[in-house]
Design a protein around this motif. Sequence first.
Motif, PDB file in Angstrom:
ATOM      1  N   ILE A  70       0.810  -1.155  -0.013  1.00 51.48           N
ATOM      2  CA  ILE A  70      -0.022   0.101   0.060  1.00 51.48           C
ATOM      3  C   ILE A  70       0.732   1.319  -0.173  1.00 51.48           C
ATOM      4  O   ILE A  70       1.682   1.518   0.939  1.00 51.48           O
ATOM      5  N   VAL A  71       0.677   2.063  -0.800  1.00 52.76           N
ATOM      6  CA  VAL A  71       1.393   3.291  -1.073  1.00 52.76           C
ATOM      7  C   VAL A  71       0.569   4.384  -0.301  1.00 52.76           C
ATOM      8  O   VAL A  71      -0.432   4.637  -0.975  1.00 52.76           O
ATOM      9  N   GLY A  72       1.155   5.053   0.707  1.00 56.74           N
ATOM     10  CA  GLY A  72       0.448   5.926   1.275  1.00 56.74           C
ATOM     11  C   GLY A  72      -0.029   5.661   2.564  1.00 56.74           C
ATOM     12  O   GLY A  72      -0.696   4.812   2.711  1.00 56.74           O
ATOM     13  N   ALA A  73       0.276   6.343   3.755  1.00 53.57           N
ATOM     14  CA  ALA A  73      -0.264   5.958   5.041  1.00 53.57           C
ATOM     15  C   ALA A  73      -1.072   6.945   5.740  1.00 53.57           C
ATOM     16  O   ALA A  73      -1.413   7.380   6.824  1.00 53.57           O
ATOM     17  N   GLY A  74      -2.037   7.749   4.480  1.00 54.22           N
ATOM     18  CA  GLY A  74      -3.087   8.777   5.054  1.00 54.22           C
ATOM     19  C   GLY A  74      -4.255   7.928   5.242  1.00 54.22           C
ATOM     20  O   GLY A  74      -4.203   6.815   5.434  1.00 54.22           O
ATOM     21  N   THR A 129      -6.634   7.088   3.368  1.00 52.79           N
ATOM     22  CA  THR A 129      -7.159   5.980   2.585  1.00 52.79           C
ATOM     23  C   THR A 129      -6.420   4.841   2.606  1.00 52.79           C
ATOM     24  O   THR A 129      -6.760   3.635   2.871  1.00 52.79           O
ATOM     25  N   GLY A 130      -4.813   5.129   2.708  1.00 50.03           N
ATOM     26  CA  GLY A 130      -4.054   3.911   2.597  1.00 50.03           C
ATOM     27  C   GLY A 130      -4.168   3.117   4.162  1.00 50.03           C
ATOM     28  O   GLY A 130      -4.116   1.732   4.344  1.00 50.03           O
ATOM     29  N   LYS A 188      -1.246 -10.100   4.565  1.00 49.71           N
ATOM     30  CA  LYS A 188       0.004  -9.331   5.098  1.00 49.71           C
ATOM     31  C   LYS A 188      -0.020  -7.999   4.253  1.00 49.71           C
ATOM     32  O   LYS A 188      -0.021  -8.089   2.865  1.00 49.71           O
ATOM     33  N   VAL A 189       0.360  -7.116   4.890  1.00 48.80           N
ATOM     34  CA  VAL A 189       0.425  -5.746   4.156  1.00 48.80           C
ATOM     35  C   VAL A 189       1.741  -4.790   4.402  1.00 48.80           C
ATOM     36  O   VAL A 189       2.143  -4.679   5.745  1.00 48.80           O
ATOM     37  N   LEU A 190       2.294  -4.265   3.660  1.00 52.50           N
ATOM     38  CA  LEU A 190       3.369  -3.232   3.663  1.00 52.50           C
ATOM     39  C   LEU A 190       2.741  -1.925   3.373  1.00 52.50           C
ATOM     40  O   LEU A 190       2.529  -1.842   2.241  1.00 52.50           O
ATOM     41  N   VAL A 191       2.955  -1.003   4.300  1.00 51.98           N
ATOM     42  CA  VAL A 191       2.503   0.312   3.930  1.00 51.98           C
ATOM     43  C   VAL A 191       3.571   1.118   3.809  1.00 51.98           C
ATOM     44  O   VAL A 191       4.443   1.044   4.713  1.00 51.98           O
ATOM     45  N   VAL A 251      -3.231  -3.176  -9.563  1.00 54.85           N
ATOM     46  CA  VAL A 251      -3.090  -1.926  -9.101  1.00 54.85           C
ATOM     47  C   VAL A 251      -4.462  -1.208  -8.920  1.00 54.85           C
ATOM     48  O   VAL A 251      -5.198  -1.089  -9.622  1.00 54.85           O
ATOM     49  N   PHE A 252      -4.760  -0.952  -7.617  1.00 53.63           N
ATOM     50  CA  PHE A 252      -5.950  -0.326  -7.251  1.00 53.63           C
ATOM     51  C   PHE A 252      -5.631   1.263  -6.660  1.00 53.63           C
ATOM     52  O   PHE A 252      -4.828   1.496  -6.139  1.00 53.63           O
ATOM     53  N   PHE A 253      -6.434   2.083  -7.457  1.00 56.18           N
ATOM     54  CA  PHE A 253      -6.053   3.659  -7.018  1.00 56.18           C
ATOM     55  C   PHE A 253      -7.328   4.125  -6.350  1.00 56.18           C
ATOM     56  O   PHE A 253      -8.369   3.984  -6.548  1.00 56.18           O
ATOM     57  N   ALA A 254      -6.852   4.724  -5.323  1.00 56.10           N
ATOM     58  CA  ALA A 254      -7.814   5.580  -4.275  1.00 56.10           C
ATOM     59  C   ALA A 254      -7.297   6.483  -3.617  1.00 56.10           C
ATOM     60  O   ALA A 254      -6.186   6.541  -3.130  1.00 56.10           O
TER      61      ALA A 254
END
Length: 371
Positions: free
Chosen positions: A7-11, A13-14, A28-31, A342-345
């Motif tokens: 996951i790109v971005g820790a705001g 949404t992320g 398992k997730v890597l932010v 890839v999911f964009f949000a």
Amino acid sequence: MKVDWLIVGAGFTGAVLAERIASQLEKKVLVVDQRDHIGGNAYDHYDENGVLIHRYGPHIFHTNSRKVWDYLSQFTEWRPYYHRVLAVVEGRRVPVPFNLNSLYALFPPRQAERLEEKLVCTYGFGTKVPILKLQQTEDKDLRFLAGYIYHHVFYSYTLKQWGLKPEELDPSVTGRVPVYISRDDRYFQDTYQAMPKQGYTAMFQRMLRHKNIKVLLNTDYREVVEEVKFDRMIYTGPIDAFFDHMYGPLPYRSLRFVFEYQEVAQAQEVGTVNYPNEHAFTRITEFKHLTGQKHPGSTVAVEYPQAHEPGQTIPYYPIPREENSSLYNLYRKEAERLKQTVFFAGRLADYRYYNMDQAVARALKLAGDLV
Ligand SMILES: Cc1cc2nc3c(=O)[nH]c(=O)nc-3n(C[C@H](O)[C@H](O)[C@H](O)COP(=O)(O)OP(=O)(O)OC[C@H]3O[C@@H](n4cnc5c(N)ncnc54)[C@H](O)[C@@H]3O)c2cc1C
């Protein structure tokens, strides 16, 4: 390293997506975030004087969504807070959005009474009337009022905020500015209005504290995308950057915040004071109103809108113009080709202004669609 999701971005949404995928899908997730903190633009921290501030501008939480409220309440307690804003107009401080109290703050009592009577009789007490609609009435008093608000409250604020005249922006921007036929001075009327009791960052820490989530800060995802093995990605950064600006950069408006500490318990009477007409800044916000912090001093943020220079300033607001939506649609078509991988949000990936609750709702919806 091998994870299921990058996951790109820790705001908002992320973080919401990471929490849902980790706790509900048990994956398992890597932010990864390029900043040195979590929370995205909602990040808050104590400044050198010990005052809790919002680094990327004042963030006030409000929503009508029970679902969003219940979801976030798992990670924070709340402090009820009703935001109030005054605008300096011809030397007076008047409540905005413009309401019946604003009439009495600005005009002689007789004139204010006449305007109140006409507004209430024509539209009904408790309604919100866009100034565009007021401008179209036959009644000359109401047309005067619409013109007055347009010129003294809206026009120059818009010019400062966007660097564009109202008519150069999407009509939805002008169309939205209301007169609220009420004595309710609260800036928002949402069902739920509150601030996270220990702040936003503490709330994000709780969201991301899960055994299936790892967080990597100070890292552009491009630095690790080759090294980390992952099945799917969620990208919440700027969509044009993802595609190397192949169709050109999407325009944004940026902001510069000047934080000023003052040796006073209270610097101004409400959370935010707007300056539509004078000065280069648009508004001043005093954080202690928002956070309820007790402290002998106080920090305010003075907000200067500025042009966005890619790579140098922070892209804050997508600029609502039709040509920009068309450009965004080109990128969206590219994104559709990557569907299922890839999911964009989020506000940057969707190139759309979202309030925090909308960003959460969008992320919860996407999380529900993932299997
Ligand atoms: C000045 C201002 C005031 C606001 N006030 C309010 C308010 O009062 N109330 C309200 O409800 N909403 C408010 N908002 C909106 C709120 O900020 C957004 O709803 C929220 O930030 C959206 O979260 P997000 O996760 O989509 O985006 P962001 O918070 O921007 O998070 C995106 C993250 O992605 C990271 N990122 C981007 N590219 C990369 C990359 N290549 N590699 C790694 N990381 C990357 C960024 O560093 C960022 O941390 C305000 C917004 C602004 C600009």
